[in-house]
Design an enzyme around this catalytic site. Sequence first.
Site, short mmCIF file in Angstrom:
data_model
loop_
_atom_site.label_atom_id
_atom_site.label_comp_id
_atom_site.label_asym_id
_atom_site.label_seq_id
_atom_site.Cartn_x
_atom_site.Cartn_y
_atom_site.Cartn_z
N PHE A 54 34.31 5.90 -32.49
CA PHE A 54 35.36 5.40 -33.36
C PHE A 54 35.68 3.95 -33.01
O PHE A 54 35.58 3.54 -31.85
CB PHE A 54 36.62 6.24 -33.20
CG PHE A 54 36.60 7.55 -33.96
CD1 PHE A 54 35.49 7.98 -34.64
CD2 PHE A 54 37.74 8.35 -33.99
CE1 PHE A 54 35.48 9.17 -35.33
CE2 PHE A 54 37.75 9.55 -34.68
CZ PHE A 54 36.62 9.96 -35.36
N CYS A 94 33.83 7.13 -27.94
CA CYS A 94 32.66 7.88 -27.50
C CYS A 94 31.67 7.04 -26.71
O CYS A 94 30.74 7.57 -26.11
CB CYS A 94 31.95 8.48 -28.71
SG CYS A 94 33.05 9.29 -29.88
N GLU A 116 22.77 6.88 -37.55
CA GLU A 116 21.93 6.73 -36.36
C GLU A 116 20.45 6.86 -36.72
O GLU A 116 19.61 6.12 -36.18
CB GLU A 116 22.30 7.76 -35.30
CG GLU A 116 21.51 7.60 -34.01
CD GLU A 116 21.99 8.48 -32.88
OE1 GLU A 116 21.56 8.25 -31.73
OE2 GLU A 116 22.80 9.40 -33.13
N HIS A 153 30.68 17.68 -27.82
CA HIS A 153 30.87 16.25 -27.65
C HIS A 153 31.92 16.01 -26.57
O HIS A 153 33.09 16.34 -26.74
CB HIS A 153 31.31 15.62 -28.97
CG HIS A 153 31.32 14.13 -28.97
ND1 HIS A 153 30.94 13.37 -27.87
CD2 HIS A 153 31.66 13.23 -29.93
CE1 HIS A 153 31.04 12.09 -28.17
NE2 HIS A 153 31.48 11.98 -29.41
N HIS A 168 22.88 9.99 -29.98
CA HIS A 168 24.32 10.28 -29.98
C HIS A 168 24.58 11.52 -30.82
O HIS A 168 25.30 12.43 -30.39
CB HIS A 168 25.08 9.08 -30.53
CG HIS A 168 26.57 9.27 -30.54
ND1 HIS A 168 27.29 9.42 -29.38
CD2 HIS A 168 27.48 9.34 -31.56
CE1 HIS A 168 28.58 9.58 -29.68
NE2 HIS A 168 28.70 9.54 -30.99
N LYS A 176 24.21 17.73 -27.88
CA LYS A 176 25.56 18.13 -28.29
C LYS A 176 25.61 19.49 -28.97
O LYS A 176 26.68 20.09 -29.09
CB LYS A 176 26.18 17.04 -29.17
CG LYS A 176 26.48 15.76 -28.40
CD LYS A 176 27.20 14.73 -29.26
CE LYS A 176 27.60 13.51 -28.45
NZ LYS A 176 26.45 12.64 -28.11
#
Length: 422
Positions: free
Chosen positions: A407, A168, A321, A347, A310, A342
């Site tokens: 990830f 990402c 976050e 995403h 994010h 998002k």
Amino acid sequence: MQKKTRIVVTGMGAITPFGQGITSFWENLIAGKTAVRMTSDEQLRKWAPVTAEAATFSAEDFMERKLIRKTDRFSQMALAATAEALSDAGWKSREELNGDYDGNRVGIAMGCAFGGVQTLDEGMKRLAGGAAHAGPRLVPKSIPNAAAATIARQWGIHGPVITYSTACASSANAIGEASYWLRLGEADMVIAGGTECLFSPVILAGLRSAGALAVSGPEDDPGAWSRPFDAGRAGMVMGEGAGILILETYDHAVRRGAKIYAEFSGYGATNDAYHETAPDPTGFSAALAMTRALHQADIDPLQIDYVNAHATATQAGDAAESIALHEVFGNSLNRIPVSSIKGAVGHLLGAAAAVESIACIKALETETLPPTINCRQKDASAPADIVPDLSRHHRKIGFALSNSFGFGGQNGVLIWKNAASL
């Protein structure tokens, strides 16, 4: 390294779930709309009931049929977004671009997590159906660097052409690393961004098995399934698209009379070194990436006026976050608006950071903050002001910070500066 070399954005292009172009993306985003719908493909719907598809994108609108046959959908979206960005920067053709820049001094930095998974699916189906071969174009269409390589051929670009695959954070790293090429004098202009289309049964099934996807929500309102920062959030919704920025040195942009949208100010990259999918719950390395970006920008946390989070709507990700943001900004976080787009576009994985950087730049330009939609009951740990539901006028946004965490523990943070202060 010439640390003080100034880098600016002179063109932008996008294909998003809201359609073709920057205008469609931004107008729908600040209107508080959502592009999340019930998944159109019945097979994919088994794994991901709702998605944010770029449903109106048709490669035929942007390129010849011969090129379409040679490219996967993720490359096609990148080509279309690049053409818009270059046109926006003042170049409608390869010849016009080469009139301002030597193709040997132009680079491409592309973010992409997987590559042409739809082409791989087609090849597997052919072999399963008894075909003797999968086709000679399968590999060149599906490799992750196919989009960047195709753009290079189409526009006659011979400088550094590199694809970054960091989940990402891919396009955040692509944009950030491209800045070093400009500051080191390795390139004079860079086409930087990301592209992604992961609508594949095996990819969606894998994400579902990992617990990353939202698999339930209001049956009568699929657009409400992506719920960043909501206490009852249930996972991310997969989107698709491409975002491209044209990065140039400030001096050259001024010499050629280019419109400047924003200045690239800072970049930070770190790794959690914690888990293959889960973020470090302490938010340590996410905070470190933000701190590094602030240090490179040579600004104090108090100078950040907006944070594009994010926030994918996963329980663990949003929580980590939030902790990282509190660590970096302390009590001042209470006065800084933070939002995640998002909920509106899902995403976009490898393309997310590029598209979200465009949202930051438009926020700087228009003094309008994009909203966090679908957050009905804000998580107690979330930032105080998540710009809920509706966009908001916000005067004098000087700096915007954009987070991207993925990830593998990949973290990429970008800081953008208002062009009005140049």
